[in-house]
Every structure is written in structure tokens, then in C-alpha cells.
Design an enzyme around this catalytic site. Structure first.
Site, PDB file in Angstrom:
ATOM      1  N   ASP A 326       0.735  -1.164   0.158  1.00 29.27           N
ATOM      2  CA  ASP A 326      -0.160  -0.071  -0.079  1.00 29.27           C
ATOM      3  C   ASP A 326       1.063   1.098   0.077  1.00 29.27           C
ATOM      4  O   ASP A 326       2.001   1.286   0.474  1.00 29.27           O
ATOM      5  CB  ASP A 326      -0.893   0.156   1.165  1.00 29.27           C
ATOM      6  CG  ASP A 326      -0.143   0.045   2.681  1.00 29.27           C
ATOM      7  OD1 ASP A 326       0.970  -0.814   2.434  1.00 29.27           O
ATOM      8  OD2 ASP A 326      -0.579   0.732   3.358  1.00 29.27           O
ATOM      9  N   GLU A 327       0.078   2.179  -0.410  1.00 25.75           N
ATOM     10  CA  GLU A 327       0.746   3.834  -0.152  1.00 25.75           C
ATOM     11  C   GLU A 327       2.340   3.733  -0.775  1.00 25.75           C
ATOM     12  O   GLU A 327       3.203   4.368   0.039  1.00 25.75           O
ATOM     13  CB  GLU A 327       0.582   4.079   1.218  1.00 25.75           C
ATOM     14  CG  GLU A 327      -0.854   4.097   1.585  1.00 25.75           C
ATOM     15  CD  GLU A 327      -1.043   4.763   3.108  1.00 25.75           C
ATOM     16  OE1 GLU A 327      -1.665   5.715   3.294  1.00 25.75           O
ATOM     17  OE2 GLU A 327      -0.139   4.104   3.982  1.00 25.75           O
TER      18      GLU A 327
END
Lengths: 530, 546
Positions: A326-327
Site C-alpha cells: 500500500d501507499e
């Protein structure tokens, strides 16, 4: 099937001489049951339970015997939940003889030929009693339910109403995420929460063990990761013995432990102990001295990951590993001339998502070779990475999560939902109701798609949480999620839920868990751990 | 660039060197919270050895050995300063360190008294080679100085303790620095209250405002009216404060220089009172009928409203109760509440309406409320006590005795600033709580909001500003009990503590405060207070409970 056999056998001495129980709580007809079982019939007939005579025993026909230590330790645990520890019982022992209206025995009957006593709970473990075989760890849920039926009258005597319960979970994956990187969580805190998870029939501990801020996992293969990357190399690490203890403690409660090693972002702490793992960021034509995500263009990166995940696959017995994904912030990759060159070579143009996919695909191949399945955060799916068919996509981004569930399941992947259950976000008042009202299958899709939703997780990220406030912040708010994931879809009466949850929270308090209050009220036994 | 494949757990020696350097470099000697008014320290430091560390009374001190407050404080602070010290240890080790003595001198022997509204808390502290000299007017000031000294001492990685050469002159900006706990919405075990008092002393709070009863329950066990808790507590045996519990809280607080201010809120917020006063037929009529029977149409509805202000029996009861309260609680203040009175029940009751007519109140029920409060305030005046009332009483009624203290709880900065102006303009003393409703939680670092409050930022003369006697952090109990009280209160309340103690100019930068507060929070953990984190990070000694 369940129609002719009870998962819990009630044995009493003389049904005709029953004594009417004192009405204790009339608030809900389901008393303090939480999460609500699929089918419950509670009768008016009640029996007394006397600590000196009550026993939990294996049924004659049970496939598990005294050698099943998993069950034996559960019997003792639940006996203590119901009656308190032995030293509190001198009064009843000395003063009360059992009488005919007593319920003297709980028989536990494991119907599966293989009791799974020494195994680990797995995704295929059957927690329901609708189908045979009926597995051992299922019994914890049955024991928990039984213990929830026991109530105390005004004189402190324990009673139970006759009841028939057929139960199974609505969703197979019911998880709690704890984050031990933003703040180190002492083992004791993790164990206390596993204990509480079992009281709420959660069955997955998602251990977000490392992240940017610290790397407390002590790796046998790469000990320098925690030596350099933990907050402190001795006091703020999880040794192999610690990890083993967590896994065994969880196993004894029918809980899977899924570790998360999030890459390529969220890895600042990895860089401290593993030279050249992270991408050097540039400012103009020179390295700026800071580092970005994992460097996806070096072979050494993948050599490292292969060794590292080989270790992980042996340390954690569960069939799944969470790989994060993620991210990922692209600015550092963009600044680095070597990466730019690599992008050209690979014909990725300016699309850094392609570079991310390149990395993730190589990582997934590595993990596949260790014979593990994987969970990934939703971005990996969004970015079009090629995934194995049994990949679990973890939906976390709030706003539009329904649409995401639609598209993930339309693509044929299984999925778990966390977006509405970020419990680290706190607000004033009864926010448990918000978590309770979520309907995970409330998205557009076919029945086939809905079946791909295997459950959900309540996430307690660690920015503002450590040992001091974790337990009261998590419970009973996470209990709301527990019922949503366990009980039938139509269990949505918020008033009835409040009544049962209030009692359930007092029960957690009585069992020594500092679960915070729902609203102005009291518990007969307030928290003593101040 | 090769992957390290060693499976051995090794610890290269350069790491060790690095850590020592880090620890030395990081230590800040100005880590006192709340920040003293004036502090100068130098890098010169002195080792402290628990084997050769003494508290003594200065020869000129008015208080000498036998002073309960200071004798107990010496014992307490020794353990706080040397948390690892165990008495057996000393016999095994021969000490060559020079002794270090903290010499305490006070100007008055007030060892057996209670701290009150005028108690001086100023002190001076001078740390030099082999000794520290702590001077204060009162033992309460000496307690504040001991707290400061304990925060100056630090421990290095090898376990040795040090204190730097330091000069401190300190006094509080505001005389009233309180914390409100609500023991009605949830019962708080005595242990939870004592723990809070301990932590209050660490942040130099000096008033425990005990919101002891309210609508949901009446846990105070009254000598005169035992039915109040017998019927009105959540449980008549397990969820009450006996006289000895209350005595214990008061004496524990006194030892820490903390006043205990009880609140018996009326005429609203009294549903639980009615259980012991209305539901049971008692021998004399003066003992029942405390609450107003509400009507639905022309007949009583069976529910009850605020205290019934029209009956003489009400005032007899209140006079007796407050007489008891004033004998149990030694503080010169009593909080009388007076907030949030709902008039609908009064309006429904024909007897109340008839009384309104007779008194010439028209349809203005605030006049009835004012009539009631005036009577109650007069009761406490007769008992020689100062009344504190919530701002509502001022808002509807400006004719209250001049020495009454108004307590502001409503609104955003603009509205509480206007209220501060209005109340002080009318010449009343005022206490500010509105910006510190700490039971309201939100995601993130809300302590910054509590820190940046400017209590005197309202329009008014210098004289008006002097009428602001302090502030209070309120932890209302709807969602708080023993399970979550401590981490919800600390270190968020400590942010308000610095605002109320320290000089505003020196402490206006919230980012500068952040690392000091982080250190202080770790110190709270070290002392066993379950204070929650401000943000990501760690403490050397994490909380060891669950």
C-alpha cells in the site's frame, strides 16, 4: 447435521425438580450472548452450576481425549471464567453441596474423526456445525457460548438456562490488525488481546509487525534488521521465542496468526539494517541522503526477499502471509537517475505503477515458491498486478469501498473488508454503532461475487496507540465488528445489540480485560486493574 | 553491495559506542513539566547515589522532622527518583560516592493543615555540588519543589543517576488548577481516584473537583441520609464511597498538596437523589418529596424533575446535608452546581405554578431557579463556605453573593471569552473549564488545543483579569470508567497543567513543548501512570500492565 446433535451436551440430574432461576437481566431475550449465535432457543428452565461439582469433560464418543492438551487447557480456562480461580472458591466448596437441580457436567463431543488437536487452525478449518467433520478449534466457540449462557444471581450463585444452540460463523475470516511498529507492543498486551479475541470469536490475528517507524521482528537470517531498525535492540524486539509464544497462545484459542511484511513502501526501518535495500533519493544530480521505497531494480533486493520470506514461511505456520503493497510514494523513485534509466529499458514510460507492479510480481513469485498464499492491500489489485487466483485482496480505502468490492470480486478474487473498521479513528460517543451497522455484502454484484467476500478485519493502527491505551480503545468497539462478521445478516437490532453488548463488556471486565464502557452505567464487578 | 547472510546473532562493538553517544547527546536537563517560571542550568553535573542521598530539614525551617506532609513526601520522592532501588542492594555494595543532601526549609509549620485557596506554592531550588537547597513559604510550596527536583534527576544507560547544577525560582500563574472526575455516570473505585491524585501531583495540579453525584447514581454514603446511597447508588454496597473512603481520598490528596472540592449539583442533575428521597415512604414528610413530581395534564405522571423549590422541607434537607458535607470536606469551597435545569417538569406542576404566581415570578422560571439557588448559596454562606456555581447561575441571575465563584463550561473561545468579560466585569471571581472538556476525544494530537488556550485573552481591565482564579480539566463520565480513565486523562491534562502553572510567554510555542511533553509522558510511565502516547515513538521503559 445439527438437528439431532447438540454441539454442547447438557447433563443434569433431575429435570423434574428444576428450580426457577432468579430473573437477572431481562433486557434481551438472548441475555448476554455475543456475537449472537445463528440459532438460539433459550428455555425458562434453569439449572445451578456449583463450582465444586461442575466439570467439563470429553463425551464418550468424542474423537478427542485427555491427550488433547488444546482442549484440556480450554476446559480449565473456561472453568475459571465461569467460577473464578480456585482460591476464590473456598466458600462454595465448603458450604454448598450439589443438589438435584444442579447441572453437573458439560460434555464436549468432537465429531470429526481427526480432532486437529495438534494442528493449526487454517482457512479450511470448519467452524460450523452444519457440516461434518466437526473440528476441535470450533469447540472454543462452543465453550465460549456456553460460558456466556452462565449468569450469576444476586447471591453470586451461577446458573444456566436450558438452551439449544446451533452455530456457525457467517464469514470465515474475522480478524484484528495490531500494529507493533509505530509503537512497540509488549507480548503481554498481544496475548491479552488474543484472549479477548477468543471471547469475541475472532479467528485471525493480523500482525502488522514492521513498518517505517521500527522493525521489532528479530530475524534469524538478518538479525541486523532489528538490531538497527527496532526502537531498541533488546527491549523493543520480538525474539523467535516471543513469536512462537504468540502463535501457540493463538493456536490454543483457535486463532490464526497472519504476519504482514509490507513492501515496497512503509519500509524505512528496514533500511537501517539492510544496506542498499532502499532506493537512494536524489536532490538534483546528487543523492539527498534520504531513502525511499525498496529498490526494485537491483537483483540483491530479490535475493534478500527470497531469503527473508523463506524464513517467514517457516516461522509462521499459517498458509497465508500479508505482503502489504500500500501507499507507495513515487517521488523518490522519480528522483533517482538509475531508476529512470531502468524505466526506459523496461519501456515503462512515466508510469511508475508499472514499476511497482514489476516489483510486486517478482515478490509474489518469491512468496509463491515458499508455498504460501498471500493477502495484499487493494492498491496492488488496483494497479493491475497479475495475481494468483487464491490471492486475498484487502480493501481498506474509505469512500468507494463498495465499488472496490464490486470490482475485486468481479475479477474473481476473494476479498476481506477493513475500510469501515479503522478503529484507531476515535470520536466522541457511541461509535460502535457505526461499525455495527456496516453490511459487508452491500455492494453491486452477483451471488457468486458475494461468496468471494470471506470476511473482514478491524484495524487498530498504532500512531496513537500503545500498551497504555490499546485494550480499552479496541474493546468493546471491535466486538461490534465481531458480531457483524459472525452472526446472521439480519441481526441488526441496535437496541438489542446495546443490551447484550453492555453485558458482554461487563463480562470482559470481569475476566480482567479493561474494555471501556458503552455509556453511563455500571458493572457488578468493576475493573480492578487500576 | 552484498546481502548479509550471517545467521549468527552478533552485536558489533561500534553499535555500543553509538548508543552511548546517542544517550548523552539526547538528554535534556530542562525537562521539567510544567515549565518553572525561571530556570537556569549548567552542564556541570553531580552523581547521585541512592546509598548516600538524604532529605533533611534546614536548621531555620519552621517545619522539622515529624512534619507528616514532608516526611511522607521524602519517602515518596526517594522512590520516584530512584525507581530501581531496592533496600537489600545496599549491603552488597560499598559506596565511595560523596553524599548528596536535599535540604528543605519552609517558613511556616503548616504540616497538619489543609492546602486552601490562599496557600502559597512558590519555592526556590538551588542545586549545587553535594546539595540542593529548597526553600518555600509553605509545605505545599516545598511539595512543588520536590516534584521539580525529582524531574531534574536523570538516569544514564549504565544506571547512574545525575542532576545538573540548576537554579529555579518558581510559582504558579494561577492559584486554582483543577481536575474534575465524575463518579456518578460511572463509579470509580477509590484506587482509580488515588492514582489520579498521584498523577495530578506530578503535573502540579492542586484541586480535585469531585463531581460525586449526579442523575445516574448517588455513590456518596451520607451519615445523615444513608438512604441516598442505599437507594441511589448503582449498588448499595459495592458502588459507594463510605465515610472512610472519602476520608482516605482527602488525606491522600492533602499529602500531595491537593484540595478536595466536592460538588453536590442541584436543582437539576438530581434524579438519583430522588430514589432515596421520593420512592420510599420515610417516617417524616420532610424526608421525602425532594424532587418535583411532573404532571401530564392534571395528574402526576409518575416521573420526577429537578429538586422541588417550593417546599420548606427541601431547604431543611439541603441545610442538613450541606452541614454534613462541610464537616466531612475540609475545603473552604463547596461546588453547588446549578447547571442545565430543565423547566418542563416545573411548568407541568400546578403547585409550582401557583407558587410562581404567589412570588410574582410571572412565567419566568429562571426566577424560580434563581430563588432556589439563592437559598442554597445562603446555606453555604451560613456554613462559612465559598460557593462555586456553574456559569448558568450568572447567566440568568446576577444577584448572587459577591464572593461566589462562577465556573465557565460552555462554548468555543469567542463565547467563553465574552463570558469571562461579563462575569469579571460584574466583579465575580471566575474559573475556566470550557476549553478543557477532556472527555471529548478526537483523532490526533488534541493536546495541542488544550495547550494553546489563552485564559486571559478577553477584553477587560487588569483588575478583571485578576478575578480569573484558574482553570479546570473536566473528565465527564459518560464514556469513562476505571478501564480507560488514566490513558484518556494523561498526558492530555498535563498540557492544561502547563498552561495553568507556567508563564504564557515562555510556553507559547506548542512545537517546542512537544518533545518535553513526550519526555514527561515517558516519566509518567516510569512512575506507573498509564499515560497514552502523543504520537509514534517509544519510551525506554514502556508501560508494563495491560
Amino acid at each position: 447435521s445439527c438437528h439431532d446433535g447438540l454441539p454442547i451436551g447438557l447433563q443434569h440430574n433431575n429435570i423434574d425438580d428444576y428450580v426457577e432461576a432468579e430473573p437477572v437481566f431481562e433486557a434481551s431475550k438472548y441475555g448476554s450472548l455475543w456475537p449472537l449465535p445463528q440459532k438460539v432457543q433459550i428455555s425458562e428452565v434453569s439449572f445451578k452450576l456449583t463450582s465444586s461439582s461442575f466439570r467439563i469433560v470429553d463425551a464418550k464418543a468424542s474423537s478427542a481425549g485427555p491427550s488433547c492438551s488444546l482442549l484440556q487447557s480450554a476446559y480449565r480456562r473456561y472453568y475459571e471464567y465461569m467460577f473464578g480461580s480456585a482460591k476464590k472458591q473456598w466458600w462454595s466448596k465448603n458450604n454448598r453441596r450439589s443438589d438435584p437441580s444442579d447441572l453437573s457436567e458439560l460434555q464436549v463431543w468432537i465429531t470429526s474423526p481427526d480432532s486437529e488437536c495438534d494442528g493449526y487452525p487454517s482457512v479450511t478449518s470448519d467452524e460450523s456445525c452444519e457440516y461434518l467433520p466437526f473440528l476441535v478449534h470450533v469447540m472454543f466457540y462452543g465453550l465460549e457460548t456456553f460460558s456466556q449462557l452462565v449468569f450469576e444471581d444476586e447471591y453470586g450463585a451461577k446458573s444456566i438456562n436450558a438452551a439449544i444452540i446451533n452455530d456457525f460463523p457467517r464469514f470465515q475470516h474475522r480478524g484484528i490488525l495490531l500494529d507493533s511498529s509505530r509503537h512497540f507492543l509488549p507480548i503481554k498486551v498481544i496475548l491479552a488481546n488474543l484472549e479477548t479475541m477468543a471471547m469475541n470469536k475472532f479467528n485471525v490475528f493480523h500482525w502488522h509487525i514492521v513498518d517505517d517507524q521500527s522493525f521489532p521482528y528479530l530475524s534469524r537470517t538478518f538479525p541486523q534488521l532489528s538490531e538497527q531498525g527496532a526502537y531498541h535492540p533488546y527491549t523493543h524486539v520480538y525474539t523467535p521465542a516471543d513469536v512462537k509464544m504468540v502463535i501457540e497462545f493463538a493456536r490454543l484459542r483457535g486463532i490464526r496468526v497472519i504476519p504482514e511484511f509490507d513492501t515496497p513502501g512503509h519500509t524505512q526501518s528496514w533500511g537501517k539494517g539492510q544496506k542498499d535495500l532502499l532506493t537512494p533519493c536524489y536532490s538534483g544530480s546528487k543523492p539527498s541522503g534520504s531513502f525511499g521505497p525498496v529498490n526494485p531494480i537491483l537483483n540483491t533486493t530479490y535475493d534478500f526477499m527470497a531469503q527473508f520470506f523463506t524464513e517467514i514461511s517457516t516461522v509462521f505456520p499459517d498458509g497465508y502471509v500479508h505482503l502489504g503493497g500500500d501507499e507507495v510514494d513515487f517521488t523518490c523513485w522519480k528522483s533517482n537517475p538509475d531508476i529512470q534509466k531502468f524505466m526506459e529499458q523496461q519501456h515503462f514510460g512515466d508510469d511508475y505503477r508499472k514499476l511497482e507492479s514489476f516489483y510486486i510480481q517478482k515478490l509474489l513469485d518469491i512468496v509463491t515458491s515458499t508455498k504460501k498464499g498471500y493477502l495484499i492491500w487493494q492498491e496492488v489489485f488496483d494497479n493491475g498486478v497479475k495475481l494468483k487466483p487464491d490471492t486475498v485482496v484487502h480493501v481498506w480505502i474509505g469512500g468507494g469501498s463498495d465499488k472496490e468490492m464490486s470490482s475485486v470480486t468481479a475479477a474473481g478474487y476473494t476479498t476481506i473488508l477493513s475500510a469501515p473498521w479503522y478503529l484507531d479513528y476515535i470520536s466522541y460517543g457511541q461509535d460502535w454503532q457505526k461499525y455495527y451497522k456496516v453490511e459487508p455484502l452491500n455492494f453491486e454484484g452477483t451471488d457468486e461475487q458475494k461468496k468471494l467476500v470471506i470476511g473482514g478485519e478491524a484495524c487498530l493502527w498504532g500512531e496513537y496507540v500503545d500498551a497504555t491505551n490499546l485494550t480499552p480503545r479496541l474493546w468493546p468497539r471491535a466486538s461490534a465488528v465481531a458480531e457483524r462478521l459472525w452472526s446472521a445478516k439480519d441481526v441488526t437490532d441496535i437496541g438489542d445489540a446495546f443490551n447484550r453488548l453492555s453485558l458482554h463488556r461487563c463480562r470482559m471486565v470481569e475476566r480482567g480485560i479493561p474494555a471501556e464502557p458503552l455509556f453511563s452505567s455500571y458493572c457488578p464487578h468493576e475493573y480492578k486493574g487500576v | 553491495m552484498s546481502v548479509v547472510t550471517s545467521g549468527r546473532y552478533t552485536f558489533p562493538s561500534y553499535n555500543l559506542v553509538f548508543f552511548i553517544f546517542l544517550q548523552l547527546g539526547l538528554h535534556s536537563v530542562e525537562g521539567v513539566w510544567p515549565l518553572p517560571q525561571s530556570i537556569t542550568s549548567s552542564p556541570e553535573r553531580y552523581p547521585l547515589n541512592p546509598q548516600a542521598f538524604y532529605f533533611t530539614y534546614g536548621s531555620q525551617s519552621a517545619a522539622q522532622e515529624g512534619c507528616s506532609v514532608l516526611d511522607e513526601a521524602f519517602k515518596r520522592y526517594f522512590s520516584l527518583i530512584f525507581p530501581d532501588y531496592s533496600s537489600g542492594y545496599g549491603f552488597l555494595r560499598f559506596s565511595v560516592d560523596k553524599p548528596f543532601t536535599v535540604q528543605v526549609s519552609v517558613g511556616r509549620d503548616d504540616c497538619d493543615s489543609y492546602p486552601d485557596e490562599d496557600s502559597s506554592e512558590q519555592y526556590t531550588l538551588s542545586v549545587s555540588a553535594g546539595q540542593a537547597s529548597l526553600k518555600a513559604e509553605t509545605v505545599w510550596g516545598a511539595l512543588r519543589g520536590l516534584e521539580t527536583f525529582s524531574q531534574l534527576v536523570y538516569q544514564e544507560d549504565f544506571g547512574s543517576y545525575y542532576v545538573n547544577k540548576t537554579e529555579i525560582k518558581d510559582f504558579p500563574r494561577f492559584q486554582f488548577r483543577g481536575i474534575l472526575l465524575d463518579t456518578s455516570r460511572h463509579y470509580l473505585p477509590v484506587q482509580a481516584i488515588l492514582k489520579t491524585l498521584d498523577a495530578m501531583a506530578f503535573s502540579k495540579f492542586n484541586v480535585f473537583h469531585w463531581h460525586i453525584v449526579d442523575d445516574p447514581s448517588f455513590p456518596y454514603q451520607s451519615r445523615t441520609f444513608p438512604d441516598l446511597s442505599a437507594k441511589g447508588a448503582f449498588h448499595p454496597m459495592t458502588h459507594i464511597y463510605t465515610q472512610s473512603d472519602v476520608g482516605r481520598v482527602i488525606s491522600f490528596a492533602r499529602m500531595r498538596g491537593i484540595r478536595v472540592l466536592p460538588e453536590f449539583d442541584s436543582p437539576g442533575h438530581t434524579q438519583s437523589w430522588g430514589k432515596g428521597k421520593n420512592s420510599v415512604k420515610l417516617p417524616t414528610s420532610s424526608q421525602s418529596d425532594l424532587l418535583t413530581p411532573c404532571y401530564s395534564g392534571s395528574s402526576p405522571s409518575g416521573t420526577f424533575g429537578p429538586v422541588n423549590p417550593i417546599l420548606p422541607s427541601t431547604y431543611k434537607f439541603m441545610a442538613t446535608l450541606f452541614k454534613e458535607v462541610s464537616s466531612v470536606f475540609p475545603d473552604s469551597y463547596i461546588h453547588l452546581g446549578g447547571d442545565e435545569v430543565n423547566f418542563s417538569c416545573w411548568k407541568s406542576n400546578p403547585d409550582v405554578r401557583a407558587f410562581m404566581l404567589k412570588m410574582g415570578f410571572g412565567a419566568d422560571f429562571t426566577k424560580l431557579e434563581a430563588y432556589y439557588m439563592e437559598n442554597i448559596v445562603n446555606i453555604t454562606v451560613a456554613l462559612n463556605r465559598t460557593s462555586i456555581v456553574w456559569q448558568d447561575v450568572f447567566d440568568y441571575h446576577e444577584r448572587i453573593p459577591k464572593d461566589t465563584v462562577l465556573h465557565i463550561w460552555k462554548g468555543l473561545p469567542a463565547s467563553y471569552a465574552a463570558e469571562l468579560s461579563a462575569i469579571t466585569k460584574a466583579g465575580y471571581r471566575v474559573l475556566l473549564a470550557a476549553p478543557w472538556y477532556i472527555n471529548h476525544i478526537s483523532y490526533g494530537q488534541d493536546w495541542r488545543n488544550y495547550y494553546t488556550v489563552q485564559p486571559l485573552n478577553f477584553s477587560g481591565t487588569e483588575e478583571q483579569k485578576k478575578l480569573v482564579i484558574g482553570g479546570e480539566v473536566c473528565m465527564w463520565g459518560e464514556y469513562v470508567d476505571a478501564t480507560n480513565l488514566t490513558p484518556r486523562l494523561w498526558p492530555r491534562a498535563s498540557a492544561a497543567a502547563e498552561r495553568l502553572w507556567s508563564d504564557e510567554k515562555q510556553t507559547s510555542d506548542v512545537d517546542k513543548a512537544f518533545p518535553r511533553l513526550q519526555d514527561f509522558r515517558c516519566e509518567l510511565l516510569r512512575r506507573g501512570i498509564q499515560a497514552e502516547p502523543l504520537f509514534v515513538g517509544h519510551c525506554k521503559h514502556e508501560y508494563q500492565g495491560v
